[in-house]
Every structure is written in structure tokens, then in C-alpha cells.
Scaffold this motif. Structure first.
Motif, PDB file in Angstrom:
ATOM      1  N   TYR A  39      -4.574  40.483 146.454  1.00  0.00           N
ATOM      2  CA  TYR A  39      -4.471  39.091 147.536  1.00  0.00           C
ATOM      3  C   TYR A  39      -3.190  39.551 147.875  1.00  0.00           C
ATOM      4  O   TYR A  39      -2.211  40.974 147.736  1.00  0.00           O
ATOM      5  N   THR A  40      -2.454  39.220 149.004  1.00  0.00           N
ATOM      6  CA  THR A  40      -0.969  39.616 149.604  1.00  0.00           C
ATOM      7  C   THR A  40      -0.986  37.978 149.865  1.00  0.00           C
ATOM      8  O   THR A  40      -1.701  36.334 149.995  1.00  0.00           O
ATOM      9  N   ASP A 122       7.640  39.862 154.013  1.00  0.00           N
ATOM     10  CA  ASP A 122       7.848  40.896 152.667  1.00  0.00           C
ATOM     11  C   ASP A 122       6.534  40.407 152.016  1.00  0.00           C
ATOM     12  O   ASP A 122       6.413  38.995 151.762  1.00  0.00           O
ATOM     13  N   LEU A 123       6.161  41.453 150.852  1.00  0.00           N
ATOM     14  CA  LEU A 123       4.839  41.483 150.897  1.00  0.00           C
ATOM     15  C   LEU A 123       5.059  41.182 149.131  1.00  0.00           C
ATOM     16  O   LEU A 123       5.497  42.405 148.817  1.00  0.00           O
ATOM     17  N   CYS A 124       3.919  40.432 148.407  1.00  0.00           N
ATOM     18  CA  CYS A 124       3.322  40.442 147.056  1.00  0.00           C
ATOM     19  C   CYS A 124       2.610  40.767 147.038  1.00  0.00           C
ATOM     20  O   CYS A 124       1.589  39.871 148.183  1.00  0.00           O
ATOM     21  N   LEU A 125       2.324  41.712 146.737  1.00  0.00           N
ATOM     22  CA  LEU A 125       0.509  41.720 146.116  1.00  0.00           C
ATOM     23  C   LEU A 125       0.378  41.950 145.414  1.00  0.00           C
ATOM     24  O   LEU A 125       0.739  42.783 144.199  1.00  0.00           O
ATOM     25  N   LEU A 151      -1.595  37.091 140.575  1.00  0.00           N
ATOM     26  CA  LEU A 151      -0.529  38.583 140.370  1.00  0.00           C
ATOM     27  C   LEU A 151       0.285  38.269 141.694  1.00  0.00           C
ATOM     28  O   LEU A 151       2.008  38.567 141.787  1.00  0.00           O
ATOM     29  N   GLY A 152      -0.358  38.668 142.459  1.00  0.00           N
ATOM     30  CA  GLY A 152       0.065  38.032 143.777  1.00  0.00           C
ATOM     31  C   GLY A 152       0.594  37.081 144.903  1.00  0.00           C
ATOM     32  O   GLY A 152       1.996  37.284 145.605  1.00  0.00           O
ATOM     33  N   GLU A 153       0.551  36.247 143.586  1.00  0.00           N
ATOM     34  CA  GLU A 153       0.997  34.890 144.098  1.00  0.00           C
ATOM     35  C   GLU A 153       1.848  34.129 143.739  1.00  0.00           C
ATOM     36  O   GLU A 153       3.789  34.127 143.915  1.00  0.00           O
ATOM     37  N   ASP A 154       1.641  34.850 142.177  1.00  0.00           N
ATOM     38  CA  ASP A 154       3.067  34.361 141.085  1.00  0.00           C
ATOM     39  C   ASP A 154       4.020  35.370 140.146  1.00  0.00           C
ATOM     40  O   ASP A 154       5.389  34.516 140.406  1.00  0.00           O
ATOM     41  N   ILE A 161       3.195  46.139 144.122  1.00  0.00           N
ATOM     42  CA  ILE A 161       1.246  45.985 143.922  1.00  0.00           C
ATOM     43  C   ILE A 161       2.098  46.360 142.253  1.00  0.00           C
ATOM     44  O   ILE A 161       2.214  47.124 141.852  1.00  0.00           O
ATOM     45  N   LEU A 162       0.790  44.834 142.383  1.00  0.00           N
ATOM     46  CA  LEU A 162       0.546  44.877 140.529  1.00  0.00           C
ATOM     47  C   LEU A 162      -1.097  45.351 140.471  1.00  0.00           C
ATOM     48  O   LEU A 162      -1.503  44.632 141.302  1.00  0.00           O
TER      49      LEU A 162
END
Length: 198
Positions: A39-40, A122-125, A151-154, A161-162
Motif C-alpha cells: 500500500y502506497t 514523498d512515499l510512505c509504504l 502502516l502505509g497511510e497512518d 517501508i514498514l
């Protein structure tokens, strides 16, 4: 139609409480599979919209799709759907999912070089792995789906990368444990791991 069949089974489950375990087993037999979920989420999206306007960020969403979807296909992933500034992606192989996540962060870092903050992607994964219910071409449900999305969003910060514990376990056969370190508890999440990619 997959949803018609699922709705029929759920209606039967509701109407026949005594048969619920058997019907649930049937649902998993027809729709269940094991998948890696990626999930990005774009960091700072909501705050940035307030500062620069929605059209600016719609353009960033388009740029992010053009940047990341070829990497998904190159790692044998499947684009399931887009939700605002986020992508929900599926992989049969957890290692391919992890490698894709690393490639996406690398592409993001390269794309951002020399750009002003408002033009950065800037990307959270978030990554999960386990049994899911796959309904048609665009929907998937399951505990690991929910966890990867959260994990990706919050939880993940920009560039992170979590992983869920299940995803980490799936990767341990292919990656050293020190590349998958645990993190201190975050926002009520006792078991979160980071995939080191730098």
C-alpha cells in the motif's frame, strides 16, 4: 459475477446460523488466496492540498502513477486500485513485493533530486502478507490488507517501508534479520518492522 456469488453465500450465512462455519469455509475456498499487499501513500498530501491546491496534487498523483506502475509490472505485481493519493498493489511473491517497494523508494528519491518541496513525490509504504479474500478484479479483504493500508497511510513516515510481522516472517528466508529490524511501538502498533533499503 464474483460479488453476486459472494452476496449469495453471505445471505445464506445470515439466514442459517447453524451452517456459518461451513459457509465461511466455502467462501475461503472460492475466494481465498495468499498474497503480499503493498500500500502506497504520498506524504503530506492533505496538508499540501491546503497550501497549493488540488489541481497541483492531482498532477503529482498522475506523476506518481507514471513513475511507480511500470515498477509494479516489472516486479510481477498487480495494480488493484487507486484510492486518492494511494495505490493498492498485490503480489504473489513477498520478495517481489519487497523488491518493488525498494525500487519505488529509490525511484522517488531519484525523481525528487533538485526539486522544490512542493514538487516532490514523498512515499510512505506498508507491506503485509497472508490469506486474503480476492473478489473480482478490484477488491481484496483481509487482516493483512487492513494492516498494510494502516502502516502505509497512518504509521510510515516519508521514505519508510514498514512491514507487518507476517510479512517479515515471509521475508526472513530471503533477507537477513538485520535488514528487517523491529521498530519501537508506534501509535498502538506493537509489532512493526522496517525494511532497510538504502
Amino acid at each position: 459475477m464474483p460479488y453476486t456469488r459472494l452476496h449469495q453465500l453471505l445471505a445464506d450465512r445470515l439466514a442459517h446460523p447453524e451452517r456459518q462455519p461451513a459457509i465461511e469455509q466455502q467462501i475461503w475456498a472460492e475466494f481465498g488466496c495468499t498474497q503480499a499487499i503493498l500500500y502506497t501513500d504520498l506524504a503530506g498530501f492533505s496538508r499540501g492540498v491546503a497550501d497549493f491546491g488540488i489541481v497541483h496534487f492531482l498532477q503529482l498523483i498522475l506523476e506518481s502513477r507514471q513513475l511507480f506502475l511500470p515498477l509494479v509490472h516489472a516486479h510481477q505485481g498487480r495494480f488493484l486500485k487507486e484510492e486518492g493519493d494511494s495505490l493498492l498493489l498485490l503480489f504473489d511473491n513477498p520478495v517481489q513485493a519487497a523488491c518493488c517497494a525498494q525500487a519505488m523508494q529509490h525511484a522517488s528519491r531519484h525523481h525528487n533530486a533538485g526539486r522544490p518541496p512542493e514538487q516532490r513525490i514523498d512515499l510512505c509504504l506498508g507491506l503485509g502478507y497472508g490469506q486474503v479474500l480476492r473478489i473480482g478484479q478490484h477488491d481484496v479483504f483481509g487482516e493483512e490488507v487492513n494492516a498494510a493500508c494502516k502502516l502505509g497511510e497512518d504509521v510510515a513516515g516519508s521514505g519508510e517501508i514498514l512491514l507487518t510481522a507476517a510479512m517479515r516472517t515471509a521475508l526472513l528466508a530471503s533477507m537477513p534479520a538485520d535488514a528487517l529490524p523491529p521498530l519501537p511501538e508506534r501509535a498502538g502498533w506493537p509489532s512493526v518492522y522496517r525494511l532497510s533499503w538504502q
